[in-house]
Design an enzyme around this catalytic site. Structure first.
Site, PDB file in Angstrom:
ATOM      1  N   CYS A   2       0.827  -1.205   0.000  1.00  0.00           N
ATOM      2  CA  CYS A   2       0.000   0.000   0.000  1.00  0.00           C
ATOM      3  C   CYS A   2       0.864   1.259   0.000  1.00  0.00           C
ATOM      4  CB  CYS A   2      -0.859   0.029   1.253  1.00  0.00           C
ATOM      5  SG  CYS A   2      -1.887  -1.414   1.434  1.00  0.00           S
ATOM      6  N   ARG A  27       5.089   0.252  -6.370  1.00  0.00           N
ATOM      7  CA  ARG A  27       4.992  -0.641  -5.218  1.00  0.00           C
ATOM      8  C   ARG A  27       3.981  -1.760  -5.440  1.00  0.00           C
ATOM      9  NH1 ARG A  27       6.445   2.189  -0.199  1.00  0.00           N
ATOM     10  NH2 ARG A  27       4.855   1.055   0.904  1.00  0.00           N
ATOM     11  N   TRP A  74      -2.824  -2.469  -1.565  1.00  0.00           N
ATOM     12  CA  TRP A  74      -2.430  -3.836  -1.919  1.00  0.00           C
ATOM     13  C   TRP A  74      -3.211  -4.702  -0.940  1.00  0.00           C
ATOM     14  CZ3 TRP A  74       0.297  -7.005  -5.084  1.00  0.00           C
ATOM     15  CH2 TRP A  74       0.724  -8.218  -4.582  1.00  0.00           C
ATOM     16  N   ASN A 100      -1.627   1.820   6.050  1.00  0.00           N
ATOM     17  CA  ASN A 100      -0.765   0.737   5.569  1.00  0.00           C
ATOM     18  C   ASN A 100      -0.452  -0.139   6.761  1.00  0.00           C
ATOM     19  OD1 ASN A 100      -0.660   2.081   3.181  1.00  0.00           O
ATOM     20  ND2 ASN A 100       1.522   2.551   3.260  1.00  0.00           N
ATOM     21  N   GLY A 101      -0.419  -1.449   6.555  1.00  0.00           N
ATOM     22  CA  GLY A 101      -0.086  -2.354   7.656  1.00  0.00           C
ATOM     23  C   GLY A 101      -1.225  -3.312   7.906  1.00  0.00           C
ATOM     24  N   GLU A 481      16.547 -24.728  -4.835  1.00  0.00           N
ATOM     25  CA  GLU A 481      16.118 -23.341  -5.035  1.00  0.00           C
ATOM     26  C   GLU A 481      17.329 -22.460  -5.374  1.00  0.00           C
ATOM     27  OE1 GLU A 481      13.656 -21.732  -5.693  1.00  0.00           O
ATOM     28  OE2 GLU A 481      14.014 -19.671  -5.056  1.00  0.00           O
ATOM     29  N   LYS A 485      17.757 -20.181  -8.751  1.00  0.00           N
ATOM     30  CA  LYS A 485      17.988 -18.731  -8.657  1.00  0.00           C
ATOM     31  C   LYS A 485      19.201 -18.338  -9.489  1.00  0.00           C
ATOM     32  CE  LYS A 485      15.205 -17.572  -7.428  1.00  0.00           C
ATOM     33  NZ  LYS A 485      13.867 -17.776  -7.016  1.00  0.00           N
ATOM     34  N   GLU A 488      18.525 -18.684 -13.360  1.00  0.00           N
ATOM     35  CA  GLU A 488      17.571 -17.790 -14.024  1.00  0.00           C
ATOM     36  C   GLU A 488      18.072 -16.357 -14.151  1.00  0.00           C
ATOM     37  OE1 GLU A 488      14.335 -17.375 -10.369  1.00  0.00           O
ATOM     38  OE2 GLU A 488      13.609 -17.016 -12.383  1.00  0.00           O
ATOM     39  N   HIS A 504      26.874 -41.800  -7.382  1.00  0.00           N
ATOM     40  CA  HIS A 504      26.131 -42.691  -8.283  1.00  0.00           C
ATOM     41  C   HIS A 504      26.132 -42.155  -9.715  1.00  0.00           C
ATOM     42  CE1 HIS A 504      24.900 -45.146  -4.917  1.00  0.00           C
ATOM     43  NE2 HIS A 504      24.614 -44.018  -4.257  1.00  0.00           N
ATOM     44  N   LYS A 603       7.240 -12.582 -15.006  1.00  0.00           N
ATOM     45  CA  LYS A 603       6.940 -12.697 -13.575  1.00  0.00           C
ATOM     46  C   LYS A 603       5.772 -13.644 -13.342  1.00  0.00           C
ATOM     47  CE  LYS A 603       7.326 -11.809  -9.222  1.00  0.00           C
ATOM     48  NZ  LYS A 603       8.374 -12.617  -8.547  1.00  0.00           N
TER      49      LYS A 603
HETATM   50  C1  AGP Z   1      11.074 -17.926  -9.522  1.00  0.00           C
HETATM   51  O1  AGP Z   1      12.231 -17.224  -9.328  1.00  0.00           O
HETATM   52  C2  AGP Z   1      10.539 -18.012 -10.857  1.00  0.00           C
HETATM   53  N1  AGP Z   1      10.684 -16.883 -11.617  1.00  0.00           N
HETATM   54  C3  AGP Z   1       9.398 -18.955 -11.121  1.00  0.00           C
HETATM   55  O2  AGP Z   1       9.920 -20.231 -10.957  1.00  0.00           O
HETATM   56  C4  AGP Z   1       8.096 -18.840 -10.292  1.00  0.00           C
HETATM   57  O3  AGP Z   1       8.335 -19.229  -8.984  1.00  0.00           O
HETATM   58  C5  AGP Z   1       7.013 -19.724 -10.943  1.00  0.00           C
HETATM   59  O4  AGP Z   1       6.748 -19.260 -12.233  1.00  0.00           O
HETATM   60  C6  AGP Z   1       5.746 -19.796 -10.137  1.00  0.00           C
HETATM   61  O5  AGP Z   1       5.147 -18.542  -9.991  1.00  0.00           O
HETATM   62  P1  AGP Z   1       4.001 -18.317  -8.950  1.00  0.00           P
HETATM   63  O6  AGP Z   1       4.578 -18.513  -7.596  1.00  0.00           O
HETATM   64  O7  AGP Z   1       3.533 -16.929  -9.194  1.00  0.00           O
HETATM   65  O8  AGP Z   1       2.946 -19.342  -9.236  1.00  0.00           O
END
Ligand code: AGP
Length: 608
Positions: A2, A27, A74, A100-101, A481, A485, A488, A504, A603
């Protein structure tokens, strides 16, 4: 997240509020509104959707005046809608509030106001209680009414309040949510964030927790908790707007990594009470939980990785078998889902097409469905039977960071909650996990305070063509993870392996200087992981170890050690992943990549 802007002075206020809100758009928000003191009333114009919608509404009627407040919302409590948008007023329309909050005890306060004081509420928001409380306590002194109100509320807030009763003042206050006061000549401003007022002034006061601020067009008085006037130094802003939008960070990703302590607090906010997890949004019964013979966790990418940690958690503490599925695979393998299944769908955006399709499939098969998402009112939250909101604030960088760690926290809370309701969690264990969750913000901050360390480490791996991440158990899950990261955003090939699997097959790839990130934070698997580290060290790999602080042994076997603060081991993945996020971030930076918008990625993935 927000945004708040407010003005008192001699200029026409509506265009000022609108331009301030535009500066807060970065934001993220889902609705917007303004309130202006006109001649004989407080006029509120607000609407769901983007500022364009608000502008259209203002074409029909644009309030005129010199005192006003504006807000971009938000959504947290209550979906994005016209009525849930801020500002909110009480019953009389004499007061208007932006906030906000999160007000944690709003349900209790609302009940009191409705049952005992006869107030009528219009929205589903927590904020509306503030407007009604101020109205309830108003007795000729707005500052006093705000004070009385803030004494009653628990949670976090930055607020802006105006009233027809005292049309020449603007009140602001804060606790655990940012608020600045902009100082002008014959005019003053409030804002949740500097960009909203930077076109008008560069001189600001930073408001501290517990302070209430009284603004007129000529003066600003900051009052502390004892109502004593505070002398505050003026802070002169010397950044430009673009830097300010990212809070001074070079990229949103780094900003979001650094926001994690705050995000953790918000996800936990009001959800741990007297040693118990309280989730009003779920209120599962013991019978309901007992009937679930199986749990599915379904998600994509980073959200899927968070589910990998949910699985052992639920299996250990609830004794229910869990399957974790990639959403795009789930539907096509005819999973054994039925009315004895709890199916959990995790998604930051709440719009990921594969996850949504999988959710619909699980519903069709009779499962009880639960969404864990960050976006209130998103498609996934609307389709699922139940929703747990992360409240992590908007995530703008494509690479997910604070959403991942808050997804983990959500699953810890969910697991302890279900185990407590079902009556299968030893009290002591529940207490340990919950205490550790509450320690997370402070301990995460310790890691972030040393973030520059990772720049050096990043330089040592920036030329690598391929990287290996290894670990066991939870350490393996966060290694997965960490590898995603790095791939990507830095475009270096990286893969995570269960450390025990190396010999293995994959060990054949390890040669002199092969970079290996070895995560060894879990006590139960530490010795075994250390043996695997020795296997790669013996092949002259370049090993970076992630371990708990105080671990001297690992130093003998790695080229560099990264330490995380000690914490209860179940919860430690939330901390241990932060160095991996930072390493990915700085590696991408030193390689000159566009960190926030990596090539080929979006995104929110709304195609299957
Ligand atoms: C994460 O860094 C990615 N860009 C991607 O894997 C993301 O987590 C995935 O597309 C799922 O998105 P969501 O959490 O909005 O469903």
């Amino acid at each position: 997240m927000c945004g708040i802007v407010g003005y008192i002075g001699s200029r026409e206020v509506t265009p000022l509020l609108l331009s301030g809100l535009k500066k807060l758009e970065y934001r993220g928000y889902d609705s917007a509104g303004i309130a202006v003191i006109e001649n004989k009333r407080v006029s509120i114009v607000k609407t769901a959707g983007k500022l364009l919608n608000l502008e259209r509404k203002l074409e029909e009627y644009s309030p005129t005046g010199h005192v006003g407040i504006g807000h971009t919302r938000w959504a947290t409590h209550g979906r994005p809608s016209n009525v849930n948008s801020h500002p909110h007023n009480g019953c009389s329309n004499d007061f208007a509030v932006v906030h906000n909050g999160i007000i944690e005890n709003y349900l209790e306060l609302k009940e009191w106001l409705v049952d005992k004081k006869g107030h009528d509420f219009a929205s589903e928001t927590d904020t509306e209680v503030i407007a009604h409380l101020v109205e309830e306590f108003y007795d000729g002194d707005l500052v006093q009414a705000v004070r009385e109100t803030l004494k009653m509320v628990q949670g976090s807030y930055a607020v802006g309040i105006i009233s027809l009763k005292e049309p020449d003042i603007l009140i602001a206050a804060r606790k655990d949510s940012p608020l600045v006061i902009g100082l002008g000549k014959g005019e003053n401003f409030i804002a949740s964030d500097i960009p909203a007022i930077l076109n008008h002034t560069r001189d600001v006061y930073m408001v501290e927790d517990g302070e209430v601020v009284l603004l007129t067009k000529e003066k600003v008085v900051i009052l502390d908790q004892d109502n004593k006037e505070v002398n505050r130094d003026v802070y002169h802003v010397d950044w430009d707007i673009e830097a300010a939008e990212k809070g001074g960070y070079e990229y949103f990703m780094l900003k979001e990594i650094c926001e994690q302590p705050e995000a953790f607090k918000k996800t936990l906010s009001g959800r741990i009470q007297q040693g118990k997890v309280k989730l009003d949004e779920l209120n599962f019964t013991r019978e309901q939980i007992k009937q679930w013979e199986k749990v599915f966790i379904v998600a994509c990418g980073t959200a899927y990785h968070s589910g990998l940690i949910g699985k052992p958690l639920i299996e250990e503490y609830l004794g229910i078998p869990v399957e974790v599925d990639i959403a795009s695979e789930f539907r096509y393998r005819n999973p054994l889902v039925n009315n004895k299944t709890l199916a959990v769908f995790i998604s930051q955006s709440g719009e990921t097409a594969d996850t949504l399709a999988a959710l619909r499939e699980a519903k069709r098969k009779g499962a009880t469905t639960l969404a864990i998402t960050n976006v209130v009112g998103s498609s996934i939250s609307r389709v699922a039977d139940y929703t747990f909101y992360l409240w992590a604030g908007p995530e703008i960088a494509v690479a997910s960071t604070k959403a991942y760690t808050t997804m983990l926290i959500a699953q810890y809370l969910l697991c302890v909650y279900m185990a407590q309701v079902k009556g299968v969690m030893p009290e002591e264990k529940g207490r340990e996990i919950l205490t550790a969750l509450q320690e997370l913000p402070e301990k995460a901050k310790k890691i972030l305070d040393q973030k520059e360390l990772y720049l050096d480490i990043a330089k040592s791996i920036k030329e690598a063509r391929s990287l290996f991440f290894i670990g066991r158990g939870y350490d393996y899950n966060i290694a997965q993870e960490g590898a995603l990261k790095l791939k990507e955003i830095s475009y270096i090939h990286a893969e995570a392996y269960a450390a025990g699997e190396l010999k293995h097959g994959t060990l054949a790839l390890i040669t002199e200087k092969s970079p290996v990130i070895a995560v060894a934070t879990q006590k139960s698997t530490y010795e075994k992981t250390l043996s695997n580290i020795k296997e790669v060290t013996a092949r002259d790999a370049f090993v970076i170890g992630v371990a708990e602080e105080g671990d001297q042994e690992i130093l003998k076997w790695v080229n560099k050690a990264i330490y995380i603060p000690k914490i209860e081991n179940t919860v430690s993945p939330v901390l241990a992943v932060i160095p991996l996020q930072l390493l990915a971030y700085y590696t991408a930076v030193v390689r000159g990549c566009n960190v926030d918008q990596p090539r080929n990625l979006a995104k929110s993935v709304t195609v299957e």
